[in-house]
Design a protein around this motif. Structure first.
Motif, PDB file in Angstrom:
ATOM      1  N   ALA A 254      43.277  44.927  30.404  1.00  0.00           N
ATOM      2  CA  ALA A 254      43.744  45.592  29.182  1.00  0.00           C
ATOM      3  C   ALA A 254      44.184  44.550  28.155  1.00  0.00           C
ATOM      4  CB  ALA A 254      44.875  46.569  29.488  1.00  0.00           C
ATOM      5  N   HIS A 255      43.341  43.545  27.986  1.00  0.00           N
ATOM      6  CA  HIS A 255      43.632  42.418  27.093  1.00  0.00           C
ATOM      7  C   HIS A 255      42.943  42.686  25.753  1.00  0.00           C
ATOM      8  CE1 HIS A 255      44.731  38.369  26.028  1.00  0.00           C
ATOM      9  NE2 HIS A 255      43.472  37.997  25.850  1.00  0.00           N
ATOM     10  N   PHE A 256      43.674  43.268  24.835  1.00  0.00           N
ATOM     11  CA  PHE A 256      43.082  43.716  23.577  1.00  0.00           C
ATOM     12  C   PHE A 256      42.910  42.597  22.553  1.00  0.00           C
ATOM     13  CE2 PHE A 256      44.865  47.710  25.256  1.00  0.00           C
ATOM     14  CZ  PHE A 256      43.757  48.531  25.152  1.00  0.00           C
ATOM     15  N   HIS A 257      43.805  41.614  22.549  1.00  0.00           N
ATOM     16  CA  HIS A 257      43.815  40.610  21.491  1.00  0.00           C
ATOM     17  C   HIS A 257      43.587  39.213  22.061  1.00  0.00           C
ATOM     18  CE1 HIS A 257      45.304  43.800  18.912  1.00  0.00           C
ATOM     19  NE2 HIS A 257      46.270  44.029  19.781  1.00  0.00           N
ATOM     20  N   THR A 258      42.639  38.483  21.462  1.00  0.00           N
ATOM     21  CA  THR A 258      42.357  37.116  21.861  1.00  0.00           C
ATOM     22  C   THR A 258      43.573  36.240  21.572  1.00  0.00           C
ATOM     23  OG1 THR A 258      40.013  37.420  21.356  1.00  0.00           O
ATOM     24  CG2 THR A 258      40.817  35.149  21.492  1.00  0.00           C
ATOM     25  N   GLU A 259      43.993  35.465  22.569  1.00  0.00           N
ATOM     26  CA  GLU A 259      45.173  34.623  22.373  1.00  0.00           C
ATOM     27  C   GLU A 259      45.212  33.518  23.415  1.00  0.00           C
ATOM     28  OE1 GLU A 259      48.724  36.905  22.888  1.00  0.00           O
ATOM     29  OE2 GLU A 259      48.059  37.794  24.771  1.00  0.00           O
ATOM     30  N   PRO A 316      38.851  50.947  34.162  1.00  0.00           N
ATOM     31  CA  PRO A 316      38.803  49.640  34.845  1.00  0.00           C
ATOM     32  C   PRO A 316      40.187  49.039  35.071  1.00  0.00           C
ATOM     33  CG  PRO A 316      37.175  49.717  33.096  1.00  0.00           C
ATOM     34  CD  PRO A 316      38.043  50.928  32.931  1.00  0.00           C
ATOM     35  N   HIS A 317      41.095  49.202  34.089  1.00  0.00           N
ATOM     36  CA  HIS A 317      42.427  48.607  34.237  1.00  0.00           C
ATOM     37  C   HIS A 317      43.199  49.256  35.385  1.00  0.00           C
ATOM     38  CE1 HIS A 317      46.205  46.699  33.194  1.00  0.00           C
ATOM     39  NE2 HIS A 317      46.784  47.897  33.185  1.00  0.00           N
ATOM     40  N   LEU A 318      43.226  50.579  35.415  1.00  0.00           N
ATOM     41  CA  LEU A 318      43.967  51.263  36.476  1.00  0.00           C
ATOM     42  C   LEU A 318      43.331  51.009  37.839  1.00  0.00           C
ATOM     43  CD1 LEU A 318      44.825  54.674  34.772  1.00  0.00           C
ATOM     44  CD2 LEU A 318      46.252  52.638  34.985  1.00  0.00           C
ATOM     45  N   ALA A 319      41.991  51.002  37.890  1.00  0.00           N
ATOM     46  CA  ALA A 319      41.309  50.726  39.160  1.00  0.00           C
ATOM     47  C   ALA A 319      41.595  49.300  39.628  1.00  0.00           C
ATOM     48  CB  ALA A 319      39.806  50.945  38.997  1.00  0.00           C
ATOM     49  N   PHE A 320      41.611  48.364  38.700  1.00  0.00           N
ATOM     50  CA  PHE A 320      41.893  46.971  39.060  1.00  0.00           C
ATOM     51  C   PHE A 320      43.320  46.819  39.575  1.00  0.00           C
ATOM     52  CE2 PHE A 320      43.183  42.608  37.785  1.00  0.00           C
ATOM     53  CZ  PHE A 320      42.323  41.901  38.603  1.00  0.00           C
ATOM     54  N   GLN A 321      44.270  47.471  38.913  1.00  0.00           N
ATOM     55  CA  GLN A 321      45.657  47.410  39.361  1.00  0.00           C
ATOM     56  C   GLN A 321      45.815  48.009  40.757  1.00  0.00           C
ATOM     57  OE1 GLN A 321      48.389  46.068  37.426  1.00  0.00           O
ATOM     58  NE2 GLN A 321      46.648  45.240  36.313  1.00  0.00           N
ATOM     59  N   LEU A 322      45.110  49.116  40.995  1.00  0.00           N
ATOM     60  CA  LEU A 322      45.168  49.756  42.312  1.00  0.00           C
ATOM     61  C   LEU A 322      44.575  48.843  43.381  1.00  0.00           C
ATOM     62  CD1 LEU A 322      45.702  52.272  44.065  1.00  0.00           C
ATOM     63  CD2 LEU A 322      43.436  53.115  43.384  1.00  0.00           C
TER      64      LEU A 322
END
Length: 443
Positions: A254-259, A316-322
Motif C-alpha cells: 500500500a505504498h502510494f507515494h514514491t519516497e 493484495p495488501h490485506l492478503a500480503f499482511q495475512l
C-alpha cells in the motif's frame, strides 16, 4: 456477473482448490518415505502402519490433484484463448515436462502401493522417494510457467508478433527461481503443520499414541524447518519483485507515494481514493531496506505507475499482511518446537503445546492462498506482465457465469468427498499401538 469477472472467478476458484491438493500431493510422499525408512532401519511396526496409512492419503490427493490440474489446463484454453494462442508455443515446455513428471509419479506410486512384499524392501522404498521427487518437480515446473507470466522472457515482441522464441529461456525466466523456492517451502510448511496438527489432535484424544507420536514428529520436523527458512525465501522474493514488478510491490505494501527511506506498513486499511493507509503502524526506512537492502533507497510508489496499469491495492495488501502474519506465527511455533526438542522435551507431551499445533492446522494453507492472491491480483491488469492485458485475453464466448456456478458446485462436492475419505482413513488407523495407561498426555 459479467463474463470477464466470471472467467477470472472460475480460474481463481480452480486454482484455489488445486493448490491445496497439489501442495499435499507434493509433500506427503516425503513424509511417507521417511516413515518407511524408519521402519526398514528400526523394524518398528508402527512406522510400517504409518507408511501404509499415509500412502493411502497420498493416493487420494494424487487423484484429486490430477483431476483439478487437468481442469485448470483446459480452462487456460477455454477461458483465455488469445493468451494461449500466443503464449502456448513460448511457455509450453514446462507444461510438457510437468506431464512427464506426472507420468513418472503415477508409475512410481503404482509400484509403491502394490509393491508390498513383492519388491526388494529398499527398492520398494526407493519407488516412494521417486513419487516425492517427481511430484515436487511437477509443482516447480508449473510454478515456472506462472513465473513466466510475471516475467515474460524467451521471445521478441515486434509489431504485435512473437518472434525468436526460446523455450528454455522462457522456462528459466527471471522470476522462476524465487517463486519455485518460495512455493516449495510454503507447501512443506503448510502440509507439515496441517498433518502434525491432525496427529497432535489424535494424541490429545489418547488414541494410538505411539502411532500418532511418530507421525507428529516427522511432520513437525518438515514443517518447522520450512517455516524457519521461509522468511529468507520471502526476502529473496520481495527484492526480486521490487526490481521486476514495482507496481506489485507498491500494491502489496500500500505504498502510494514514491519516497526515499520508505516506511514498512503493518496492518492498516488502504484508502485508494485518498491515497493513504488508515489505522496502520509504520516503521520508517524498513521498506527501503527490505526492497533494496538500503534504509535510504527510493521505493517506487503507485504515483509513478500510469493509472491504467495500476493493480488493485486493498486485496493484495490485506492478503500480503495475512500471509506474513501467519508466516510469523508458524516461525514462532517452529522456534518453540526446536527449543522443546533441545532443552524441554517434556513440553512435547504437554496439552498446551499440542494444542498450539492443532491451532496451526489451517494456518499454512490460508497463507498459501493469501500468497497466491498477492501473486495473481498484484499482477493485474496484465495476464502476461507488460505485454498482454487480462481483459484482452478473455474468451468472447458468452455464458461464462453459468460455467463458474457449475464449477463451484463441482469443487465443493470434490472437497466434501476428499474430507470424507480422509476422515474415514483416520478412523481406520489400527489400534495396535494404543497405550493409554503408559502414555497419557500430560495436562
Amino acid at each position: 456477473m459479467d463474463d470477464f469477472l466470471a472467467a477470472r472467478s472460475q480460474m481463481a476458484l480452480s486454482l484455489g482448490f488445486h493448490i491445496i491438493f497439489s501442495c499435499i500431493g507434493m509433500v506427503m510422499p516425503f513424509f511417507m518415505a521417511v516413515s518407511h525408512f524408519q521402519w526398514l532401519r528400526k523394524g518398528d511396526e508402527s512406522y510400517k502402519n504409518l507408511t501404509k496409512a499415509w500412502s493411502k492419503g497420498v493416493a487420494i490427493f494424487f487423484a484429486t490433484g490430477a483431476v483439478s490440474g487437468t481442469v485448470l489446463s483446459f480452462e487456460l484454453g477455454l477461458l483465455w484463448p488469445r493468451f494461449m494462442e500466443h503464449a502456448g508455443p513460448i511457455f509450453g515446455m514446462p507444461f510438457s515436462l510437468e506431464g512427464t513428471a506426472f507420468f513418472i509419479e503415477a508409475i512410481a506410486l503404482g509400484f509403491f502401493l502394490y509393491g508390498w512384499n513383492r519388491f526388494n524392501p529398499w527398492f520398494h522404498w526407493f519407488t516412494g522417494v521417486v513419487v516425492g521427487i517427481s511430484g515436487l518437480a511437477s509443482g516447480i515446473l508449473v510454478v515456472a510457467a506462472n513465473a513466466w507470466m510475471n516475467s515474460p522472457a524467451g521471445f521478441d515482441f515486434v509489431d504485435g508478433k512473437y518472434l525468436n522464441i526460446d523455450p528454455m529461456r522462457a522456462m528459466f525466466n527471471d522470476a522462476w527461481l524465487s517463486q519455485a523456492i518460495h512455493m516449495s517451502l510454503a507447501a512443506f510448511a503448510a502440509t507439515g503443520f496441517a498433518v502434525a496438527g491432525v496427529h497432535a489432535l489424535m494424541i490429545l484424544k489418547r488414541k494410538n499414541i505411539r502411532f500418532h507420536t511418530h507421525a507428529f514428529r516427522i511432520a513437525a520436523f518438515f514443517a518447522t524447518v520450512a517455516a524457519v527458512l521461509q522468511p529468507l525465501s520471502g526476502d529473496f522474493s520481495a527484492k526480486d519483485v521490487a526490481k521486476r514488478q514495482p507496481a506489485k510491490l507498491a500494491a502489496m505494501e500500500a505504498h502510494f507515494h514514491t519516497e526515499k527511506s520508505a516506511s514498512l506498513v503493518l496492518g492498516g486499511l488502504p484508502n485508494e481514493e485518498k491515497q493513504r493507509v488508515d489505522y496502520a503502524i509504520k516503521i520508517p526506512g524498513m521498506l527501503s531496506f527490505l526492497a533494496h537492502g538500503n534504509f535510504k533507497q527510493e521505493v517506487t510508489g503507485l504515483d509513478q505507475i500510469p493509472a491504467q496499469n495500476r493493480p488493485p491495492v486493498v486485496v493484495p495488501h490485506l492478503a500480503f499482511q495475512l500471509m506474513v502474519g501467519l508466516g510469523m506465527f508458524m516461525m514462532a511455533l517452529s522456534g518453540l518446537y526446536f527449543w522443546a526438542s533441545w532443552r524441554k522435551k517434556q513440553w512435547l507431551r504437554r496439552e498446551w503445546f499440542l494444542r498450539l499445533f492443532v491451532a496451526a492446522i489451517p494456518a499454512g494453507f490460508i497463507a498459501v492462498e493469501a500468497g497466491w492472491t498477492v501473486t495473481e491480483v498484484g499482477r493485474q491488469p496484465w495476464i502476461m506482465y507488460g505485454v498482454m492485458r487480462t481483459a484482452d485475453a478473455v474468451t468472447p464466448m458468452p455464458g461464462i457465469a453459468y460455467s463458474f456456478y457449475l464449477f463451484t458446485a463441482v469443487y465443493l462436492s470434490l472437497s466434501l468427498i476428499v474430507v470424507f475419505l480422509l476422515y474415514r482413513q483416520i478412523k481406520m488407523v489400527p489400534e495396535l499401538y494404543d497405550r493409554p495407561a503408559q502414555q497419557l498426555v500430560a495436562a
